[in-house]
Design a protein around this motif. Structure first.
Motif, mmCIF file in Angstrom:
data_model
loop_
_atom_site.group_PDB
_atom_site.id
_atom_site.type_symbol
_atom_site.label_atom_id
_atom_site.label_comp_id
_atom_site.label_asym_id
_atom_site.label_seq_id
_atom_site.Cartn_x
_atom_site.Cartn_y
_atom_site.Cartn_z
ATOM 1 N N ASP A 208 -10.086 -7.325 3.873
ATOM 2 C CA ASP A 208 -9.082 -7.862 2.949
ATOM 3 C C ASP A 208 -7.652 -7.646 3.452
ATOM 4 O O ASP A 208 -6.751 -7.297 2.696
ATOM 5 C CB ASP A 208 -9.264 -7.228 1.570
ATOM 6 N N GLY A 209 -7.459 -7.817 4.758
ATOM 7 C CA GLY A 209 -6.125 -7.780 5.329
ATOM 8 C C GLY A 209 -5.557 -6.411 5.620
ATOM 9 O O GLY A 209 -4.349 -6.286 5.879
ATOM 10 N N GLY A 210 -6.383 -5.359 5.632
ATOM 11 C CA GLY A 210 -5.858 -4.029 5.927
ATOM 12 C C GLY A 210 -6.948 -3.035 6.276
ATOM 13 O O GLY A 210 -8.150 -3.313 6.144
ATOM 14 N N TRP A 211 -6.509 -1.867 6.742
ATOM 15 C CA TRP A 211 -7.437 -0.790 7.096
ATOM 16 C C TRP A 211 -7.667 0.115 5.880
ATOM 17 O O TRP A 211 -6.724 0.486 5.185
ATOM 18 C CB TRP A 211 -6.877 0.045 8.244
ATOM 19 N N TRP A 212 -8.932 0.481 5.675
ATOM 20 C CA TRP A 212 -9.322 1.364 4.572
ATOM 21 C C TRP A 212 -9.987 2.611 5.138
ATOM 22 O O TRP A 212 -10.923 2.525 5.925
ATOM 23 C CB TRP A 212 -10.304 0.653 3.642
ATOM 24 N N LEU A 213 -9.504 3.789 4.722
ATOM 25 C CA LEU A 213 -10.081 5.056 5.176
ATOM 26 C C LEU A 213 -11.402 5.344 4.463
ATOM 27 O O LEU A 213 -11.527 5.134 3.249
ATOM 28 C CB LEU A 213 -9.112 6.205 4.899
ATOM 29 N N ILE A 214 -12.355 5.859 5.232
ATOM 30 C CA ILE A 214 -13.692 6.179 4.717
ATOM 31 C C ILE A 214 -14.087 7.573 5.204
ATOM 32 O O ILE A 214 -13.948 7.874 6.396
ATOM 33 C CB ILE A 214 -14.751 5.184 5.251
ATOM 34 N N ASP A 215 -14.587 8.425 4.309
ATOM 35 C CA ASP A 215 -15.193 9.694 4.730
ATOM 36 C C ASP A 215 -16.695 9.583 4.504
ATOM 37 O O ASP A 215 -17.168 9.732 3.382
ATOM 38 C CB ASP A 215 -14.634 10.878 3.948
ATOM 39 N N PRO A 216 -17.476 9.327 5.555
ATOM 40 C CA PRO A 216 -18.912 9.111 5.365
ATOM 41 C C PRO A 216 -19.666 10.367 4.941
ATOM 42 O O PRO A 216 -20.783 10.269 4.447
ATOM 43 C CB PRO A 216 -19.379 8.626 6.739
#
Length: 260
Positions: A208-216
């Motif tokens: 969606d047009g950007g980077w999203w942080l994820i903690d798996p």
């Protein structure tokens, strides 16, 4: 969120060797370094470099004997938020050029081996829904366990062993996202509320047009992450890389809320 981070790394370099550290909070858009200090004991002559794209910083030095490095910073990390299910996935032709490299397999993330698995396992999901489904699968199938993996462990090995630590969770998450056609890249970070405190490996996805942080791993809230470095996988974001061997004497990382 305003956070105070501190890292003390004491290592013995015998024989003497060249070393690269990546422990500084990055000059990342939306992340502001309010104050910081760096000290070597004994004093060491070093070169500092900054990546023009991410603001990630590295230190280069020739190390000999036992050397202690202490880094402290107060950082305002902005307003980070978790990934919503409804964010959309882009066709590759609509991706920014910077994201394209994060579609491809890398040393620890052989995403080209997982196409059939993600199609069967995650069905018709796309975008944020696909990424959240991947995280749910990792949570249900991979145990967080020290001693199962090492510095050579790939996502394919973690998929077989069904256990690992944060770098392994991150490599597997990146691999399954790339196999799904979603750009994903590794991030090293300081993490508030991580127990026990340590450098933490997480990842980002482009949706969606950007980077999203994820903690798996689910061990630290995204809101309390302070970015250090970014890359294709752990080979690009290691907090210490040496040409020859070294021995850890002590290492301590702390992340606390800073008073206004």
């Amino acid at each position: 969120m305003k956070l105070r981070v501190r890292a003390e790394l004491a290592y013995r370099f015998d024989p003497p060797t060249d070393a690269i550290y990546k422990i500084h909070a990055a000059h990342w858009p939306g992340q502001h370094i309010l104050a910081e200090t760096l000290a070597f004991d004994p004093p060491v002559s070093f070169q500092e470099d900054e990546d023009a794209e991410f603001g990630a910083r590295t230190l280069r030095a020739h190390m000999a004997g036992e050397v202690s490095l202490t880094y402290e910073a107060t950082v305002e990390n902005g307003r980070l938020q978790g990934l919503p299910a409804n964010v959309s996935q882009h066709d590759w032709g609509d991706l920014p050029a910077e994201a394209l490299i994060y579609l491809s397999p890398s040393r620890y993330c052989p995403s080209d081996q997982f196409g059939r698995f993600v199609t069967r396992q995650f069905g018709e999901t796309t975008g944020g829904e696909r990424v959240l489904a991947i995280l749910d699968w990792i949570s249900a199938n991979i145990d967080y366990e020290h001693g199962v993996s090492d510095t050579e462990t790939t996502a394919a090995r973690t998929f077989i062993d069904r256990a690992g630590v944060c770098r392994d969770f991150t490599h597997l998450g990146i691999t399954l996202c790339r196999a799904s056609g979603i750009p994903a890249r590794a991030i090293s970070a300081y993490a508030h509320q991580l127990t026990p405190p340590d450098f933490h490996a997480v990842f980002e996805v482009w949706l969606d047009g950007g980077w999203w942080l994820i903690d798996p791993t689910g061990l630290a809230p995204v809101e309390g992450l302070v970015r250090i470095a970014c890359g294709r996988d752990a080979a690009d974001i290691a907090f210490l890389t040496t040409q020859d061997r070294c021995e850890m004497v002590r290492q301590k990382v702390t992340v606390e809320l800073a008073e206004d």
